[in-house]
Design a protein around this motif. Structure first.
Motif, PDB file in Angstrom:
ATOM      1  N   VAL A 116      68.071  21.372   8.878  1.00  0.00           N
ATOM      2  CA  VAL A 116      69.127  22.368   8.683  1.00  0.00           C
ATOM      3  C   VAL A 116      70.072  21.864   7.600  1.00  0.00           C
ATOM      4  CG1 VAL A 116      71.099  23.564   9.729  1.00  0.00           C
ATOM      5  CG2 VAL A 116      69.056  23.148  11.089  1.00  0.00           C
ATOM      6  N   VAL A 117      70.487  22.747   6.723  1.00  0.00           N
ATOM      7  CA  VAL A 117      71.529  22.433   5.748  1.00  0.00           C
ATOM      8  C   VAL A 117      72.787  23.168   6.198  1.00  0.00           C
ATOM      9  CG1 VAL A 117      72.268  22.593   3.341  1.00  0.00           C
ATOM     10  CG2 VAL A 117      69.874  22.134   3.872  1.00  0.00           C
ATOM     11  N   VAL A 118      73.885  22.436   6.327  1.00  0.00           N
ATOM     12  CA  VAL A 118      75.110  23.006   6.880  1.00  0.00           C
ATOM     13  C   VAL A 118      76.217  23.016   5.821  1.00  0.00           C
ATOM     14  CG1 VAL A 118      76.818  22.843   8.727  1.00  0.00           C
ATOM     15  CG2 VAL A 118      74.471  22.060   9.121  1.00  0.00           C
ATOM     16  N   GLY A 138      76.848  25.783  16.991  1.00  0.00           N
ATOM     17  CA  GLY A 138      75.958  26.580  16.152  1.00  0.00           C
ATOM     18  C   GLY A 138      74.822  25.753  15.571  1.00  0.00           C
ATOM     19  N   VAL A 139      75.146  24.565  15.102  1.00  0.00           N
ATOM     20  CA  VAL A 139      74.115  23.675  14.548  1.00  0.00           C
ATOM     21  C   VAL A 139      73.127  23.278  15.638  1.00  0.00           C
ATOM     22  CG1 VAL A 139      73.697  21.385  13.554  1.00  0.00           C
ATOM     23  CG2 VAL A 139      75.566  22.805  12.685  1.00  0.00           C
ATOM     24  N   GLU A 140      73.639  22.956  16.830  1.00  0.00           N
ATOM     25  CA  GLU A 140      72.765  22.579  17.942  1.00  0.00           C
ATOM     26  C   GLU A 140      71.824  23.722  18.311  1.00  0.00           C
ATOM     27  OE1 GLU A 140      73.028  20.468  22.336  1.00  0.00           O
ATOM     28  OE2 GLU A 140      74.801  21.439  21.489  1.00  0.00           O
ATOM     29  N   THR A 178      69.578  16.044   9.248  1.00  0.00           N
ATOM     30  CA  THR A 178      68.141  15.798   9.181  1.00  0.00           C
ATOM     31  C   THR A 178      67.701  14.871  10.295  1.00  0.00           C
ATOM     32  OG1 THR A 178      66.359  15.022   7.738  1.00  0.00           O
ATOM     33  CG2 THR A 178      68.427  13.845   7.593  1.00  0.00           C
ATOM     34  N   GLY A 179      66.427  14.945  10.640  1.00  0.00           N
ATOM     35  CA  GLY A 179      65.839  14.009  11.592  1.00  0.00           C
ATOM     36  C   GLY A 179      66.282  14.256  13.015  1.00  0.00           C
ATOM     37  N   THR A 180      65.732  15.243  13.679  1.00  0.00           N
ATOM     38  CA  THR A 180      66.145  15.517  15.049  1.00  0.00           C
ATOM     39  C   THR A 180      65.304  14.732  16.026  1.00  0.00           C
ATOM     40  OG1 THR A 180      64.659  17.404  15.205  1.00  0.00           O
ATOM     41  CG2 THR A 180      66.860  17.827  14.389  1.00  0.00           C
ATOM     42  N   ALA A 181      65.810  14.631  17.262  1.00  0.00           N
ATOM     43  CA  ALA A 181      65.072  13.890  18.301  1.00  0.00           C
ATOM     44  C   ALA A 181      63.847  14.670  18.701  1.00  0.00           C
ATOM     45  CB  ALA A 181      65.982  13.682  19.504  1.00  0.00           C
TER      46      ALA A 181
END
Length: 212
Positions: A59-61, A114-116, A209-212
């Motif tokens: 995601v780009v925020v 929102g990002v989550e 970047t790089g989510t669990a």
């Protein structure tokens, strides 16, 4: 999201206030114990390198707050990367509403929620990417060139000339350049700098970047 990483692609502006702000942010990250989860890219980068860094993100925020600007150059850089783009609900992003994911608010808690939500919804991320690609298609060089040619033809065809005559104009008078001879568009009108306004690298947005 214990495994999440924040990639900040924000060039340092040649002014002391910019360096001071970066130092404050880095000190805050160390105090919170998350400095190791943040990648700081504060050097000036060419557009191609900025796009590549953003393209790798989930995601780009763009968590912008209120501004008097009428449009955003940073969001065009973000859209050109091909990654799903999330923006705060402010007027500067209204012209790209169809191509972006709108965060629920301007405060930190709203941005975080929102990002989550977007990180946890791969289907929504793909929808946002597809909408952005469709939006960008309307700004490809062949499309914009044809639109401009039509505007010029209409203006010339109706322009009055000295003596009261009306200048006639035929678009067949000039040789037509077929789209295959134009430069191929690069995601967003070939080069993001060719859109409505020049884009300064210091406006390149932050991303996650790089989510669990």
């Amino acid at each position: 999201w214990a495994g999440a990483r924040l990639r900040l692609v924000n060039a340092e502006f040649p002014d002391a206030v910019s360096a001071e702000e970066i130092a404050r942010c880095q000190a805050l990250a160390r105090r919170l114990g998350i400095a190791g989860s943040i990648e700081w890219r504060t050097e000036f980068l060419e557009n191609a390198e900025s796009h590549a860094l953003l393209r790798e993100c989930d995601v780009v925020v763009l968590p912008h707050q209120g501004t008097k600007e009428s449009a955003s150059g940073a969001v065009r850089v973000a859209l050109a990367s091909g990654a799903p783009v999330a923006v705060t609900p402010i007027p500067i992003f209204d012209d790209v509403a169809a191509a972006t994911y709108r965060l629920p608010g301007l405060d930190a808690a709203s941005i975080a929620s929102g990002v989550e939500a977007l990180l946890g919804d791969p289907i929504e991320r793909r929808r946002v990417q597809a909408a952005a690609a469709e939006w960008a298609g309307g700004y490809a060089w062949p499309v914009m060139a044809e639109r401009l040619a039509g505007m010029l033809a209409g203006l010339v065809a109706t322009a009055a000339v000295p003596g009261g005559a009306v200048r006639s104009f035929s678009r067949t008078a000039a040789p037509r350049v077929e789209p295959s001879h134009w430069a191929a568009p690069h995601t967003l009108a070939a080069d993001v700098n060719g859109l409505a306004e020049p884009v300064a690298n210091d406006l390149v947005p932050a991303s996650t970047t790089g989510t669990a």
